[in-house]
Design a protein around this motif. Sequence first.
Motif, PDB file in Angstrom:
ATOM      1  N   ILE A 528      47.007  42.882  48.022  1.00  4.62           N
ATOM      2  CA  ILE A 528      46.625  42.965  46.610  1.00  4.62           C
ATOM      3  C   ILE A 528      47.820  42.662  45.717  1.00  4.62           C
ATOM      4  O   ILE A 528      47.712  41.921  44.716  1.00  4.62           O
ATOM      5  CB  ILE A 528      46.056  44.375  46.301  1.00  4.62           C
ATOM      6  CG1 ILE A 528      44.760  44.612  47.089  1.00  4.62           C
ATOM      7  CG2 ILE A 528      45.796  44.530  44.801  1.00  4.62           C
ATOM      8  CD1 ILE A 528      44.243  46.037  46.997  1.00  4.62           C
ATOM      9  N   TRP A 529      48.973  43.232  46.052  1.00  6.86           N
ATOM     10  CA  TRP A 529      50.190  42.961  45.269  1.00  6.86           C
ATOM     11  C   TRP A 529      50.512  41.472  45.258  1.00  6.86           C
ATOM     12  O   TRP A 529      50.863  40.911  44.213  1.00  6.86           O
ATOM     13  CB  TRP A 529      51.350  43.755  45.878  1.00  6.86           C
ATOM     14  CG  TRP A 529      52.677  43.506  45.201  1.00  6.86           C
ATOM     15  CD1 TRP A 529      53.167  44.139  44.107  1.00  6.86           C
ATOM     16  CD2 TRP A 529      53.662  42.534  45.589  1.00  6.86           C
ATOM     17  NE1 TRP A 529      54.405  43.637  43.778  1.00  6.86           N
ATOM     18  CE2 TRP A 529      54.729  42.642  44.666  1.00  6.86           C
ATOM     19  CE3 TRP A 529      53.739  41.588  46.610  1.00  6.86           C
ATOM     20  CZ2 TRP A 529      55.856  41.837  44.747  1.00  6.86           C
ATOM     21  CZ3 TRP A 529      54.866  40.793  46.684  1.00  6.86           C
ATOM     22  CH2 TRP A 529      55.913  40.930  45.774  1.00  6.86           C
ATOM     23  N   ALA A 530      50.392  40.811  46.415  1.00  2.00           N
ATOM     24  CA  ALA A 530      50.694  39.375  46.498  1.00  2.00           C
ATOM     25  C   ALA A 530      49.745  38.571  45.610  1.00  2.00           C
ATOM     26  O   ALA A 530      50.150  37.587  44.973  1.00  2.00           O
ATOM     27  CB  ALA A 530      50.596  38.910  47.944  1.00  2.00           C
ATOM     28  N   TYR A 531      48.483  38.987  45.560  1.00  2.00           N
ATOM     29  CA  TYR A 531      47.521  38.293  44.688  1.00  2.00           C
ATOM     30  C   TYR A 531      47.894  38.500  43.219  1.00  2.00           C
ATOM     31  O   TYR A 531      47.888  37.537  42.416  1.00  2.00           O
ATOM     32  CB  TYR A 531      46.114  38.814  44.960  1.00  2.00           C
ATOM     33  CG  TYR A 531      45.135  38.479  43.866  1.00  2.00           C
ATOM     34  CD1 TYR A 531      44.744  37.161  43.611  1.00  2.00           C
ATOM     35  CD2 TYR A 531      44.617  39.486  43.044  1.00  2.00           C
ATOM     36  CE1 TYR A 531      43.868  36.857  42.582  1.00  2.00           C
ATOM     37  CE2 TYR A 531      43.743  39.196  42.018  1.00  2.00           C
ATOM     38  CZ  TYR A 531      43.367  37.879  41.786  1.00  2.00           C
ATOM     39  OH  TYR A 531      42.498  37.578  40.770  1.00  2.00           O
ATOM     40  N   LEU A 532      48.218  39.742  42.854  1.00  3.72           N
ATOM     41  CA  LEU A 532      48.542  40.040  41.453  1.00  3.72           C
ATOM     42  C   LEU A 532      49.840  39.370  41.027  1.00  3.72           C
ATOM     43  O   LEU A 532      50.038  39.097  39.834  1.00  3.72           O
ATOM     44  CB  LEU A 532      48.632  41.548  41.249  1.00  3.72           C
ATOM     45  CG  LEU A 532      47.313  42.323  41.443  1.00  3.72           C
ATOM     46  CD1 LEU A 532      47.556  43.825  41.312  1.00  3.72           C
ATOM     47  CD2 LEU A 532      46.268  41.860  40.432  1.00  3.72           C
ATOM     48  N   LYS A 533      50.719  39.100  41.980  1.00  2.00           N
ATOM     49  CA  LYS A 533      51.994  38.438  41.674  1.00  2.00           C
ATOM     50  C   LYS A 533      51.899  36.921  41.866  1.00  2.00           C
ATOM     51  O   LYS A 533      52.922  36.222  41.836  1.00  2.00           O
ATOM     52  CB  LYS A 533      53.094  38.992  42.584  1.00  2.00           C
ATOM     53  CG  LYS A 533      53.546  40.398  42.229  1.00  2.00           C
ATOM     54  CD  LYS A 533      54.292  40.418  40.894  1.00  2.00           C
ATOM     55  CE  LYS A 533      54.902  41.760  40.614  1.00  2.00           C
ATOM     56  NZ  LYS A 533      55.683  41.764  39.348  1.00  2.00           N
ATOM     57  N   ASP A 534      50.673  36.418  42.058  1.00  2.24           N
ATOM     58  CA  ASP A 534      50.420  34.979  42.229  1.00  2.24           C
ATOM     59  C   ASP A 534      51.139  34.389  43.438  1.00  2.24           C
ATOM     60  O   ASP A 534      51.489  33.207  43.464  1.00  2.24           O
ATOM     61  CB  ASP A 534      50.844  34.208  40.963  1.00  2.24           C
ATOM     62  CG  ASP A 534      50.026  34.615  39.753  1.00  2.24           C
ATOM     63  OD1 ASP A 534      48.808  34.858  39.921  1.00  2.24           O
ATOM     64  OD2 ASP A 534      50.605  34.714  38.659  1.00  2.24           O
ATOM     65  N   LYS A 535      51.359  35.210  44.448  1.00  6.21           N
ATOM     66  CA  LYS A 535      51.968  34.729  45.678  1.00  6.21           C
ATOM     67  C   LYS A 535      50.903  34.427  46.739  1.00  6.21           C
ATOM     68  O   LYS A 535      51.232  33.939  47.821  1.00  6.21           O
ATOM     69  CB  LYS A 535      52.955  35.765  46.223  1.00  6.21           C
ATOM     70  CG  LYS A 535      54.127  36.045  45.287  1.00  6.21           C
ATOM     71  CD  LYS A 535      55.065  37.079  45.862  1.00  6.21           C
ATOM     72  CE  LYS A 535      56.194  37.389  44.899  1.00  6.21           C
ATOM     73  NZ  LYS A 535      57.068  36.211  44.659  1.00  6.21           N
ATOM     74  N   MET A 536      49.678  34.736  46.402  1.00  8.26           N
ATOM     75  CA  MET A 536      48.584  34.535  47.336  1.00  8.26           C
ATOM     76  C   MET A 536      47.298  34.358  46.536  1.00  8.26           C
ATOM     77  O   MET A 536      47.105  35.029  45.515  1.00  8.26           O
ATOM     78  CB  MET A 536      48.469  35.768  48.266  1.00  8.26           C
ATOM     79  CG  MET A 536      47.520  35.621  49.439  1.00  8.26           C
ATOM     80  SD  MET A 536      47.444  37.164  50.401  1.00  8.26           S
ATOM     81  CE  MET A 536      49.069  37.178  51.180  1.00  8.26           C
ATOM     82  N   THR A 537      46.443  33.435  46.943  1.00 10.48           N
ATOM     83  CA  THR A 537      45.178  33.261  46.243  1.00 10.48           C
ATOM     84  C   THR A 537      44.267  34.459  46.525  1.00 10.48           C
ATOM     85  O   THR A 537      44.442  35.192  47.504  1.00 10.48           O
ATOM     86  CB  THR A 537      44.459  31.981  46.699  1.00 10.48           C
ATOM     87  OG1 THR A 537      44.094  32.118  48.080  1.00 10.48           O
ATOM     88  CG2 THR A 537      45.351  30.767  46.514  1.00 10.48           C
ATOM     89  N   TRP A 538      43.262  34.625  45.659  1.00 16.70           N
ATOM     90  CA  TRP A 538      42.330  35.734  45.872  1.00 16.70           C
ATOM     91  C   TRP A 538      41.624  35.622  47.219  1.00 16.70           C
ATOM     92  O   TRP A 538      41.491  36.618  47.942  1.00 16.70           O
ATOM     93  CB  TRP A 538      41.290  35.789  44.753  1.00 16.70           C
ATOM     94  CG  TRP A 538      40.122  36.644  45.161  1.00 16.70           C
ATOM     95  CD1 TRP A 538      38.862  36.244  45.457  1.00 16.70           C
ATOM     96  CD2 TRP A 538      40.159  38.055  45.412  1.00 16.70           C
ATOM     97  NE1 TRP A 538      38.097  37.297  45.853  1.00 16.70           N
ATOM     98  CE2 TRP A 538      38.870  38.437  45.836  1.00 16.70           C
ATOM     99  CE3 TRP A 538      41.155  39.030  45.318  1.00 16.70           C
ATOM    100  CZ2 TRP A 538      38.548  39.748  46.158  1.00 16.70           C
ATOM    101  CZ3 TRP A 538      40.836  40.336  45.639  1.00 16.70           C
ATOM    102  CH2 TRP A 538      39.556  40.687  46.054  1.00 16.70           C
ATOM    103  N   LYS A 539      41.194  34.431  47.568  1.00 16.80           N
ATOM    104  CA  LYS A 539      40.456  34.257  48.814  1.00 16.80           C
ATOM    105  C   LYS A 539      41.303  34.644  50.023  1.00 16.80           C
ATOM    106  O   LYS A 539      40.834  35.350  50.917  1.00 16.80           O
ATOM    107  CB  LYS A 539      39.985  32.805  48.951  1.00 16.80           C
ATOM    108  CG  LYS A 539      39.101  32.550  50.161  1.00 16.80           C
ATOM    109  CD  LYS A 539      38.588  31.120  50.162  1.00 16.80           C
ATOM    110  CE  LYS A 539      37.675  30.871  51.359  1.00 16.80           C
ATOM    111  NZ  LYS A 539      37.165  29.478  51.380  1.00 16.80           N
ATOM    112  N   VAL A 540      42.538  34.216  50.051  1.00 18.53           N
ATOM    113  CA  VAL A 540      43.421  34.545  51.174  1.00 18.53           C
ATOM    114  C   VAL A 540      43.654  36.055  51.219  1.00 18.53           C
ATOM    115  O   VAL A 540      43.626  36.684  52.282  1.00 18.53           O
ATOM    116  CB  VAL A 540      44.746  33.789  51.068  1.00 18.53           C
ATOM    117  CG1 VAL A 540      45.736  34.271  52.128  1.00 18.53           C
ATOM    118  CG2 VAL A 540      44.507  32.289  51.208  1.00 18.53           C
ATOM    119  N   SER A 541      43.891  36.649  50.059  1.00 16.54           N
ATOM    120  CA  SER A 541      44.115  38.090  49.985  1.00 16.54           C
ATOM    121  C   SER A 541      42.896  38.855  50.508  1.00 16.54           C
ATOM    122  O   SER A 541      43.030  39.808  51.292  1.00 16.54           O
ATOM    123  CB  SER A 541      44.409  38.496  48.537  1.00 16.54           C
ATOM    124  OG  SER A 541      44.546  39.898  48.436  1.00 16.54           O
ATOM    125  N   ALA A 542      41.706  38.444  50.099  1.00 17.52           N
ATOM    126  CA  ALA A 542      40.476  39.120  50.534  1.00 17.52           C
ATOM    127  C   ALA A 542      40.261  38.971  52.037  1.00 17.52           C
ATOM    128  O   ALA A 542      39.834  39.917  52.705  1.00 17.52           O
ATOM    129  CB  ALA A 542      39.288  38.551  49.772  1.00 17.52           C
TER     130      ALA A 542
END
Length: 837
Positions: A528-542
Amino acid sequence: MKQNWLKAVLPHLAAIGIFLLLAMAYCAPALEGKVVNQADMKNVEGMAKEAKDYYEATGDRPLWTNSMFSGMPSYVIYTGPGTNKMGYMNWIITLKTPFPINMLFLAMLSMYLLLCVLDLKYWIRVMGAIAFAFCSYNVIIIDVGHITKMFDIALMPAVLAGIILTYRGRLLTGAALTALATGMLIYNNHLQIIYYTLIMVACLAVGAFVHAFKTQQLPQFFKASGLLAIAGALAILTSMDSLMILREYTDYTMRGSKSELTLDKDDAAQKKSTGLDIDYAYDWSYGKAETGTFLIPGYVGNSSAQKLSPSSHFGEQMVSLGVPAAQVDQFLSQQKLPMYYGAQSKGTSGPVYVGAIICFLFVLSLLLVDSWHKWWLIAVTAIGFILAWGKNLAFINDFLFYHLPLYNKFRAPAQALVLPSLTFVVLGCWGLQEVAAGKYTKTVLLQKLKQALLITGGFLLGFVLITNFFTGFSSASDASMLQYFAQMMGGEENGKLLIRALEKDRSSLLLQDTLRSAIFILIAAAAIWAYLKDKMTWKVSAIVITAAVTIDLLQVDKNYLNSDSFVDDLSFMQALQPSPADQQIKQDPDPYYRVFNVTTAPFDDASPSYFHKNIGGYSPAKLWLYQDLITHQIAKNNMHVMNMLNTKYFIVPDQKTGQPIAQRNPDAYGNAWFVKDIIWAPDANTEMKTLDYLNTRDSAVIDKRFQAQVGNFKPGADSSAAIKLTKYGPNQLEYTSHNSQEGFGVFSEIYYPAGWEASIDGKPVDIIRTNYALRGFKIPAGDHKIEMKFAPKTFFTGLKIAGTTSTLLLLLVVLIFGWEFYQQMKRETVPAPEKKK
């Protein structure tokens, strides 16, 4: 014309494919034709053997069975094919996949449907579906054989989906889905899970009313509620073949608490409850602190019987006491030890673990979600925990037990954890939805993420500290284990050393599983942190979170349901192979006598019923009068009572070999006999006490309430008087009687007034409750033909209602869903732009 509907359907088909593949991979042996080696299902085989054999031989419905407890209705066991067409939906919706693939698949599909209705993002739906299905409680009840329970748990989200859809304004579609899901829920017929579902539905309805009131949409609410009431009524009517007869039967069972005896009970306490005895009902009450298993699977030591490795503290202690390593390896490979140290006095097969990540997301949802749904879901969560604690929160649960309608019909309070197991998943998914929805700024979300991480971490630390400094690692089973270890190791001091080693293993398990949960929580938080920091797309994070949830749960589940749990059919039936004692008894040409097997737990084991008409058996819904007879006579080995039950054989352990051997009882009375005297008892207590000393071959004791039906006469029996069984069937018995005097016949049949009828030469006679639990009636002098038939009108009325309404409901559902699909296709079909001329 360009059609977009296929594009909309494909993701759902992909999700179904994921669920199907996951269930098949987890239960791969089922694809090879193997079955789960379930103890409860072996009991079911024993219970149903006579009824199934009768149906296969005659095609008639078996409504009574003599294979358990000397005779009882077979409504809760087997009655042949029903008329309720909802039965077809079980295998249609599960794609006819084998057991237990079908139940896990259904649970995933059902939760996915609910999360679709709540309009959550795709991978959140997939994650939630997997988390719900693979909650450890579900795989544990599959392993032990609670089939109907698991089917109904699987259907709970679908019922909620239909109701929410209806309240959202999709009136016909929502009502149709509600009726279908509820009809299936009732068809699968685990009444306790149905009851918990009703509690959840009530909370949802209250939440919907409050929301409608605040938003000034009460007319819409009442319209939707009216349709839902109709849907619920139709769903109930489809199962009238079981509900009507079970309602009638319950009044005569332990669940109805209709025992008239007050010999061992305070009269006021007896009158206070119209259901189960409260102490019996409170077996398997979850401990308040034990609820930590939601977050830490090994919080109270997993199961009551668990294998340890030679490298465990226990194994090392055995070696240090001089036991050769090879012997330690052999002992620990064969012997399961009690790692469980929780509050359930009856022990447990394993914890209720919903997943560390789901718990973390649940906490996050409490910080983020502001939908009105949040509050009824929290209410359901709280109710589930309170009910599950049972006797461990007596000041609330005692009141509910005596005042909440029908609640005192159920036992094992820990089952109520199915409610928070569901709500944790829904709210956890909703919390993740809020992260991705864009409603909050990323700064706010990062702050809430940190708070949720700290709160969940605080719970992890708190549970460890509570156990280490307050509750400790000792178990209620340690006293008996100490005796066993002391005998095994040659002294009490050595036994104590092994107990302390076992406590160290429990402590190690807690620390290990706490660390394990922390790691999974950090993985989810990092995604979740990586998604919020734009280091990971939402789809990858999920996808990362979904994979972590799946790995977490499957690792724990494999401790309870794994490849070793599956056996081939021959191995499964091996436990139901006749012993030499069984084979010897089966040589008897007499079609109808009873057997009492004391080499097993006779009243908790139905396997003897597979071979014989059994004095014992297993059923959570025994007739109350027979339970009284067990408690006050059979358990005391009153041979006059055993003889009146026509106990022709006893199976006992051989004193030299310990193997079962058959002993014939020459004093068994047979199927029926004339008595020479009747003792009239003023009440049930006196009737039961009279059996303590009564020679039941010559005399009968009858409650005086039946005196008007019998009349004042002195029963007679000449030297040749006899009653002979001429035809045996579970539903019908025929006899001939001979007696030169007017007599009173006692029949070795269990008294049950709701359906049994008797006639002499075709003329009806009243059946009288005799010797507390048997049937008897006056027989005129001379030779006569006597018949007894079991044909409860309630059952056949229910069959007609169920057949008609289930057909009607399925037709309505098909029409409504077909119309909805047609309308959806029209909406998804857009005309292509015209070409310019």
